[in-house]
Design a protein around this motif. Structure first.
Motif, PDB file in Angstrom:
ATOM      1  N   ARG A  76      -4.584  -7.921  -3.724  1.00  5.93           N
ATOM      2  CA  ARG A  76      -3.888  -7.574  -2.480  1.00  5.93           C
ATOM      3  C   ARG A  76      -2.381  -7.749  -2.582  1.00  5.93           C
TER       4      ARG A  76
ATOM      5  N   ARG B 247      -2.871  -1.782  -9.341  1.00 14.07           N
ATOM      6  CA  ARG B 247      -2.879  -2.834  -8.325  1.00 14.07           C
ATOM      7  C   ARG B 247      -3.961  -3.837  -8.671  1.00 14.07           C
TER       8      ARG B 247
ATOM      9  N   SER C 126       0.828  -1.216   0.000  1.00 11.11           N
ATOM     10  CA  SER C 126       0.000   0.000   0.000  1.00 11.11           C
ATOM     11  C   SER C 126       0.853   1.254   0.000  1.00 11.11           C
TER      12      SER C 126
ATOM     13  N   GLU D 131       2.199   1.668  -3.458  1.00  9.77           N
ATOM     14  CA  GLU D 131       1.137   2.123  -4.343  1.00  9.77           C
ATOM     15  C   GLU D 131       1.001   3.642  -4.286  1.00  9.77           C
TER      16      GLU D 131
END
Length: 236
Positions: A187, A184, A171, A174
């Motif tokens: 997960r 993305r 994350s 990202e």
């Protein structure tokens, strides 16, 4: 991508922001937009923007003085002058203006500026990663990243030259990556759109032959994002 819109007239700020939001939606990229009604406030901001849309004729600090102050800080932000005064175009070039757009701002002119900025951004952006074989930190260009894969609290960056460890989770990566060039897929994966060879609803085949899984709920957004990326690439 962090963008500033600086104009002392709200109606013109709103026009630019509306076009930027349309661009963001159509190209499935995240734009963090901040508006300023005065050049002095922009100069005083601690945020380093990727791109600035800047009016010239403002009450307190005009556009040329604003960009001069920004450049004096050694900040190479891409500045797009937006002005009714076309005669200042040559003065704006003294401060390495990225584009000059005459008001009112057209969709085509703004979209072209954004496409060009994203293309340059993709070629210049870098990541600091760990080469575990030699136990040293190195710089990797974003354009060379094929994909990234989550590994607990860390992330592994895969390039043609090898695999490197990014010190934070997927994350965090990202947020750091340019949203116009990466997606993305679930997960565990972020893929570089430039390195896609083929794809279907089950996964994406990348330039190194690896297959990245794509979540069922993400396929529609991915498909739109990739098609828009191809449109931008073919229009350059």
């Amino acid at each position: 991508m962090k963008i500033a819109v600086c104009d002392d007239e709200k109606v013109f700020r709103n026009d630019i922001i509306e076009l930027l939001n349309k661009y963001s939606s159509e190209n499935n990229i995240i734009l963090d937009i901040t508006e300023f009604d005065d050049g002095g406030k922009l100069v005083a901001s601690k945020t380093v923007f990727d791109m600035i849309f800047l009016d010239h004729q403002m009450k307190d600090l005009n556009g040329l003085d604003t960009i001069k102050s920004i450049r004096e800080k050694n900040i190479e932000t891409k500045v797009v002058f937006v002005s009714s005064y076309s005669e200042i175009v040559f003065d704006s070039m003294k401060y390495n203006a990225f584009r000059f757009i005459v008001k009112p701002v057209s969709k085509d002119k703004l979209y072209e500026a954004m496409d060009s900025a994203l293309e340059i951004s993709n070629s210049e952006r870098k990541l600091i990663v760990k080469d575990e074989m030699y136990n040293e930190s190195i710089v990797v260009y974003e354009k060379d990243v094929i994909y990234a894969q989550a590994d607990n609290v860390y992330t592994y960056i895969i390039t043609e030259k090898g695999s490197y460890r990014y010190p934070y989770n997927l994350s965090a990566l990202e947020e750091e990556l340019d949203s116009g060039g990466f997606f993305r897929t679930n997960r565990s994966y972020i893929v570089n759109l430039e390195h896609i060879n083929s794809y279907d609803k089950t996964g994406i085949i990348l330039s190194n032959g690896h297959k990245a899984v794509i979540s069922r709920g993400k396929y529609k957004d991915f498909n739109n994002c990739y098609l828009n990326y191809l449109k931008r690439a073919t229009s350059r």
